[in-house]
Structures are given as structure tokens and as C-alpha cells.
Write a protein that holds these residues in place. Structure first.
Motif, PDB file in Angstrom:
ATOM      1  N   LEU A   1       0.826  -1.202   0.000  1.00 19.17           N
ATOM      2  CA  LEU A   1       0.000   0.000   0.000  1.00 19.17           C
ATOM      3  C   LEU A   1       0.865   1.260   0.000  1.00 19.17           C
ATOM      4  O   LEU A   1       0.588   2.211  -0.729  1.00 19.17           O
ATOM      5  CB  LEU A   1      -0.932   0.001   1.217  1.00 19.17           C
ATOM      6  CG  LEU A   1      -2.068  -1.012   1.174  1.00 19.17           C
ATOM      7  CD1 LEU A   1      -2.796  -1.052   2.506  1.00 19.17           C
ATOM      8  CD2 LEU A   1      -3.033  -0.697   0.047  1.00 19.17           C
ATOM      9  N   THR A   2       1.919   1.248   0.792  1.00 19.86           N
ATOM     10  CA  THR A   2       2.824   2.396   0.848  1.00 19.86           C
ATOM     11  C   THR A   2       3.464   2.641  -0.511  1.00 19.86           C
ATOM     12  O   THR A   2       3.542   3.783  -0.973  1.00 19.86           O
ATOM     13  CB  THR A   2       3.915   2.171   1.910  1.00 19.86           C
ATOM     14  OG1 THR A   2       3.274   1.967   3.180  1.00 19.86           O
ATOM     15  CG2 THR A   2       4.863   3.334   1.997  1.00 19.86           C
ATOM     16  N   TRP A   3       3.881   1.573  -1.164  1.00 21.12           N
ATOM     17  CA  TRP A   3       4.513   1.696  -2.483  1.00 21.12           C
ATOM     18  C   TRP A   3       3.533   2.279  -3.507  1.00 21.12           C
ATOM     19  O   TRP A   3       3.871   3.198  -4.249  1.00 21.12           O
ATOM     20  CB  TRP A   3       5.014   0.324  -2.927  1.00 21.12           C
ATOM     21  CG  TRP A   3       5.631   0.323  -4.286  1.00 21.12           C
ATOM     22  CD1 TRP A   3       5.088  -0.189  -5.422  1.00 21.12           C
ATOM     23  CD2 TRP A   3       6.889   0.875  -4.664  1.00 21.12           C
ATOM     24  NE1 TRP A   3       5.932  -0.002  -6.479  1.00 21.12           N
ATOM     25  CE2 TRP A   3       7.051   0.654  -6.040  1.00 21.12           C
ATOM     26  CE3 TRP A   3       7.899   1.537  -3.972  1.00 21.12           C
ATOM     27  CZ2 TRP A   3       8.174   1.069  -6.736  1.00 21.12           C
ATOM     28  CZ3 TRP A   3       9.018   1.939  -4.676  1.00 21.12           C
ATOM     29  CH2 TRP A   3       9.149   1.713  -6.033  1.00 21.12           C
ATOM     30  N   TYR A   4       2.315   1.736  -3.542  1.00 21.69           N
ATOM     31  CA  TYR A   4       1.334   2.214  -4.515  1.00 21.69           C
ATOM     32  C   TYR A   4       0.940   3.662  -4.252  1.00 21.69           C
ATOM     33  O   TYR A   4       0.809   4.458  -5.178  1.00 21.69           O
ATOM     34  CB  TYR A   4       0.092   1.321  -4.511  1.00 21.69           C
ATOM     35  CG  TYR A   4       0.345  -0.083  -4.996  1.00 21.69           C
ATOM     36  CD1 TYR A   4       1.232  -0.352  -6.032  1.00 21.69           C
ATOM     37  CD2 TYR A   4      -0.301  -1.166  -4.423  1.00 21.69           C
ATOM     38  CE1 TYR A   4       1.473  -1.640  -6.473  1.00 21.69           C
ATOM     39  CE2 TYR A   4      -0.075  -2.459  -4.861  1.00 21.69           C
ATOM     40  CZ  TYR A   4       0.812  -2.687  -5.883  1.00 21.69           C
ATOM     41  OH  TYR A   4       1.041  -3.966  -6.315  1.00 21.69           O
ATOM     42  N   ILE A   5       0.758   4.011  -2.990  1.00 23.18           N
ATOM     43  CA  ILE A   5       0.364   5.385  -2.660  1.00 23.18           C
ATOM     44  C   ILE A   5       1.497   6.348  -2.978  1.00 23.18           C
ATOM     45  O   ILE A   5       1.272   7.460  -3.472  1.00 23.18           O
ATOM     46  CB  ILE A   5      -0.095   5.469  -1.191  1.00 23.18           C
ATOM     47  CG1 ILE A   5      -1.412   4.689  -1.037  1.00 23.18           C
ATOM     48  CG2 ILE A   5      -0.268   6.915  -0.746  1.00 23.18           C
ATOM     49  CD1 ILE A   5      -1.851   4.464   0.383  1.00 23.18           C
ATOM     50  N   ALA A   6       2.738   5.938  -2.736  1.00 23.59           N
ATOM     51  CA  ALA A   6       3.884   6.785  -3.093  1.00 23.59           C
ATOM     52  C   ALA A   6       3.954   6.991  -4.604  1.00 23.59           C
ATOM     53  O   ALA A   6       4.240   8.099  -5.082  1.00 23.59           O
ATOM     54  CB  ALA A   6       5.180   6.161  -2.577  1.00 23.59           C
TER      55      ALA A   6
ATOM     56  N   GLY B   1      -5.876   5.353 -12.253  1.00 20.32           N
ATOM     57  CA  GLY B   1      -6.836   4.274 -12.040  1.00 20.32           C
ATOM     58  C   GLY B   1      -6.183   2.922 -11.851  1.00 20.32           C
ATOM     59  O   GLY B   1      -6.666   2.099 -11.069  1.00 20.32           O
ATOM     60  N   ASP B   2      -5.080   2.679 -12.565  1.00 20.38           N
ATOM     61  CA  ASP B   2      -4.411   1.386 -12.426  1.00 20.38           C
ATOM     62  C   ASP B   2      -3.871   1.195 -11.017  1.00 20.38           C
ATOM     63  O   ASP B   2      -4.010   0.123 -10.423  1.00 20.38           O
ATOM     64  CB  ASP B   2      -3.295   1.236 -13.456  1.00 20.38           C
ATOM     65  CG  ASP B   2      -2.230   2.311 -13.347  1.00 20.38           C
ATOM     66  OD1 ASP B   2      -2.557   3.468 -13.013  1.00 20.38           O
ATOM     67  OD2 ASP B   2      -1.054   1.996 -13.611  1.00 20.38           O
ATOM     68  N   LEU B   3      -3.284   2.241 -10.457  1.00 19.66           N
ATOM     69  CA  LEU B   3      -2.753   2.132  -9.092  1.00 19.66           C
ATOM     70  C   LEU B   3      -3.887   2.060  -8.072  1.00 19.66           C
ATOM     71  O   LEU B   3      -3.780   1.347  -7.067  1.00 19.66           O
ATOM     72  CB  LEU B   3      -1.829   3.313  -8.787  1.00 19.66           C
ATOM     73  CG  LEU B   3      -0.540   3.343  -9.613  1.00 19.66           C
ATOM     74  CD1 LEU B   3       0.229   4.616  -9.330  1.00 19.66           C
ATOM     75  CD2 LEU B   3       0.312   2.132  -9.350  1.00 19.66           C
ATOM     76  N   GLN B   4      -4.973   2.787  -8.319  1.00 17.83           N
ATOM     77  CA  GLN B   4      -6.109   2.737  -7.402  1.00 17.83           C
ATOM     78  C   GLN B   4      -6.707   1.335  -7.371  1.00 17.83           C
ATOM     79  O   GLN B   4      -7.075   0.834  -6.309  1.00 17.83           O
ATOM     80  CB  GLN B   4      -7.179   3.753  -7.808  1.00 17.83           C
ATOM     81  CG  GLN B   4      -8.336   3.816  -6.833  1.00 17.83           C
ATOM     82  CD  GLN B   4      -7.909   4.200  -5.440  1.00 17.83           C
ATOM     83  OE1 GLN B   4      -7.196   5.180  -5.258  1.00 17.83           O
ATOM     84  NE2 GLN B   4      -8.328   3.432  -4.452  1.00 17.83           N
ATOM     85  N   ARG B   5      -6.776   0.676  -8.527  1.00 14.49           N
ATOM     86  CA  ARG B   5      -7.283  -0.705  -8.562  1.00 14.49           C
ATOM     87  C   ARG B   5      -6.377  -1.634  -7.767  1.00 14.49           C
ATOM     88  O   ARG B   5      -6.842  -2.545  -7.080  1.00 14.49           O
ATOM     89  CB  ARG B   5      -7.404  -1.193 -10.004  1.00 14.49           C
ATOM     90  CG  ARG B   5      -8.635  -0.693 -10.720  1.00 14.49           C
ATOM     91  CD  ARG B   5      -8.852  -1.401 -12.040  1.00 14.49           C
ATOM     92  NE  ARG B   5      -7.709  -1.303 -12.935  1.00 14.49           N
ATOM     93  CZ  ARG B   5      -7.488  -0.304 -13.791  1.00 14.49           C
ATOM     94  NH1 ARG B   5      -8.332   0.697 -13.848  1.00 14.49           N
ATOM     95  NH2 ARG B   5      -6.430  -0.308 -14.574  1.00 14.49           N
TER      96      ARG B   5
ATOM     97  N   ASP C   1      -7.081  -1.039  -4.119  1.00 13.94           N
ATOM     98  CA  ASP C   1      -8.361  -1.667  -3.778  1.00 13.94           C
ATOM     99  C   ASP C   1      -8.226  -3.180  -3.682  1.00 13.94           C
ATOM    100  O   ASP C   1      -8.820  -3.813  -2.805  1.00 13.94           O
ATOM    101  CB  ASP C   1      -9.425  -1.315  -4.823  1.00 13.94           C
ATOM    102  CG  ASP C   1      -9.791   0.164  -4.803  1.00 13.94           C
ATOM    103  OD1 ASP C   1      -9.502   0.844  -3.794  1.00 13.94           O
ATOM    104  OD2 ASP C   1     -10.360   0.629  -5.820  1.00 13.94           O
ATOM    105  N   ARG C   2      -7.427  -3.769  -4.573  1.00 15.00           N
ATOM    106  CA  ARG C   2      -7.227  -5.224  -4.563  1.00 15.00           C
ATOM    107  C   ARG C   2      -6.515  -5.666  -3.287  1.00 15.00           C
ATOM    108  O   ARG C   2      -6.893  -6.667  -2.677  1.00 15.00           O
ATOM    109  CB  ARG C   2      -6.431  -5.650  -5.795  1.00 15.00           C
ATOM    110  CG  ARG C   2      -6.386  -7.141  -5.976  1.00 15.00           C
ATOM    111  CD  ARG C   2      -5.699  -7.570  -7.255  1.00 15.00           C
ATOM    112  NE  ARG C   2      -5.778  -6.579  -8.302  1.00 15.00           N
ATOM    113  CZ  ARG C   2      -4.788  -6.244  -9.120  1.00 15.00           C
ATOM    114  NH1 ARG C   2      -3.623  -6.843  -9.012  1.00 15.00           N
ATOM    115  NH2 ARG C   2      -4.943  -5.334 -10.044  1.00 15.00           N
ATOM    116  N   VAL C   3      -5.501  -4.927  -2.857  1.00 16.91           N
ATOM    117  CA  VAL C   3      -4.781  -5.283  -1.626  1.00 16.91           C
ATOM    118  C   VAL C   3      -5.730  -5.205  -0.431  1.00 16.91           C
ATOM    119  O   VAL C   3      -5.739  -6.091   0.429  1.00 16.91           O
ATOM    120  CB  VAL C   3      -3.550  -4.366  -1.418  1.00 16.91           C
ATOM    121  CG1 VAL C   3      -2.951  -4.562  -0.032  1.00 16.91           C
ATOM    122  CG2 VAL C   3      -2.506  -4.618  -2.487  1.00 16.91           C
TER     123      VAL C   3
END
Length: 71
Positions: free
Chosen positions: A16-21, A40-44, A47-49
């Protein structure tokens, strides 16, 4: 993240930290002249995690109940 989010493992927190960064980095890179950078790709992925963590928590709770019932 809301109060209804599950407890995350260390690996889930790292993802989550990696994706949000990465989302923040894309936001900074947006020059605001053409439009917003698509995230959108990172938000998905985020959401999946969260959904996988929720399912893991439900599974662990179910297994704990079953273990108590066997005793």
C-alpha cells in the motif's frame, strides 16, 4: 482508509505504501495544463490489496471459530 479497513500485514502495508507513493509521484509529475494524470491502475491495485486483506481476515476469523468448535 476508513475505520472499516482490515488490519494489514507488514507485506500489505508495504504494498500500500509503495502504490500510494507512486500515486503521489504521478500527482507531482502532472503539469496541470493538459489534465490529470491517470491513476486508475494504481487505485485498482490498492483496492485489490484491501480486498485481499479483508478476505484474509474473514478466513482467519472463520478458521478460529471452527477451531474453537472442535474443542
Amino acid at each position: 482508509m476508513s475505520s472499516k479497513d482490515p488490519r494489514f500485514t507488514a507485506g500489505e502495508k508495504a504494498k500500500l505504501t509503495w502504490y500510494i507513493a507512486r500515486m503521489a509521484k504521478r500527482g507531482i509529475a502532472d503539469d496541470k495544463t493538459v489534465g490529470h494524470v491517470h491513476q486508475g491502475d494504481l487505485q485498482r491495485k490498492v483496492d485489490r490489496v484491501i480486498e485481499q486483506a479483508r478476505k484474509r481476515e474473514e478466513r482467519e476469523a472463520r478458521e478460529a471459530r471452527e477451531a474453537r468448535n472442535r474443542r
